[in-house]
Design a protein around this motif. Structure first.
Motif, short mmCIF file in Angstrom:
data_model
loop_
_atom_site.label_atom_id
_atom_site.label_comp_id
_atom_site.label_asym_id
_atom_site.label_seq_id
_atom_site.Cartn_x
_atom_site.Cartn_y
_atom_site.Cartn_z
N LYS A 173 -48.84 -20.22 114.47
CA LYS A 173 -48.99 -21.86 113.86
C LYS A 173 -49.24 -21.75 112.45
O LYS A 173 -50.02 -20.82 111.92
CB LYS A 173 -49.98 -22.48 114.54
CG LYS A 173 -50.22 -23.72 114.21
CD LYS A 173 -51.22 -24.33 115.11
CE LYS A 173 -51.52 -26.06 114.71
NZ LYS A 173 -52.35 -26.63 115.68
N VAL A 174 -48.63 -22.51 111.49
CA VAL A 174 -48.93 -22.64 110.18
C VAL A 174 -50.26 -23.54 110.16
O VAL A 174 -50.20 -24.67 110.48
CB VAL A 174 -47.80 -23.16 109.16
CG1 VAL A 174 -48.23 -23.59 107.89
CG2 VAL A 174 -46.77 -22.22 109.14
N VAL A 175 -51.20 -22.85 109.55
CA VAL A 175 -52.72 -23.44 109.59
C VAL A 175 -53.22 -23.91 108.19
O VAL A 175 -54.21 -24.47 108.16
CB VAL A 175 -53.63 -22.70 110.57
CG1 VAL A 175 -53.35 -22.87 112.01
CG2 VAL A 175 -53.84 -21.40 109.96
N GLY A 176 -52.57 -23.33 107.16
CA GLY A 176 -53.01 -23.71 105.93
C GLY A 176 -52.85 -24.95 105.42
O GLY A 176 -52.37 -25.78 106.33
N ASP A 177 -53.21 -25.08 104.27
CA ASP A 177 -52.91 -26.64 103.75
C ASP A 177 -51.75 -26.79 103.01
O ASP A 177 -51.34 -27.90 102.58
CB ASP A 177 -54.13 -27.02 102.64
CG ASP A 177 -54.27 -26.05 101.56
OD1 ASP A 177 -53.51 -25.18 101.52
OD2 ASP A 177 -55.16 -26.41 100.51
#
Length: 128
Positions: A100-104
């Motif tokens: 999953k992409v979790v950064g901002d």
């Protein structure tokens, strides 16, 4: 660990486990690989924070280059930063993805697939 992360990185494309194209992918060019029953597919994918890939394979090889890096979370919960300019490859029929992409910020990558003509670009891994 580097190989596992690299395999995960290139898999930002599929949101379900069924064979289908990616909702994140925009195909730029497709053409035959001369003298073979294979084709070359060049694409750009952008995956936004909160979006998740699933485990999948390709019927051929995939090369990728991160145009914009970001932060991803692997299935074990470990968060891994991906640098802009990171590059790697995934080989035929080896499962990768499931993160999953979790950064901002979104991650954006260029991919080149050299795959069997007439087969799906993304497919479910075979049962173990």
């Amino acid at each position: 660990m580097k190989v596992i992360i690299a395999a995960a990185l290139a898999s930002l494309f599929v949101t379900t486990a069924s064979a289908q194209d990616s909702p994140f992918r925009k195909e730029l060019k497709r053409g035959d690989l001369t003298g073979t029953n294979m084709e070359i597919v060049t694409s750009i994918s952008e995956i936004k924070p909160g979006e998740t890939s699933t485990l999948h394979i390709h019927h051929g090889d995939e090369s990728y280059y991160f145009l914009e890096g970001g932060l991803i979370e692997l299935p074990d919960g470990k968060q891994v930063p991906i640098s802009t300019g990171a590059v790697g490859m995934n080989v035929r029929d080896v499962p990768h993805g499931a993160y999953k992409v979790v950064g901002d910020k979104a991650v954006k990558l260029l991919t080149v697939h050299i795959v069997d003509k007439g087969k799906p670009l993304y497919d479910k891994p075979p049962p173990k």
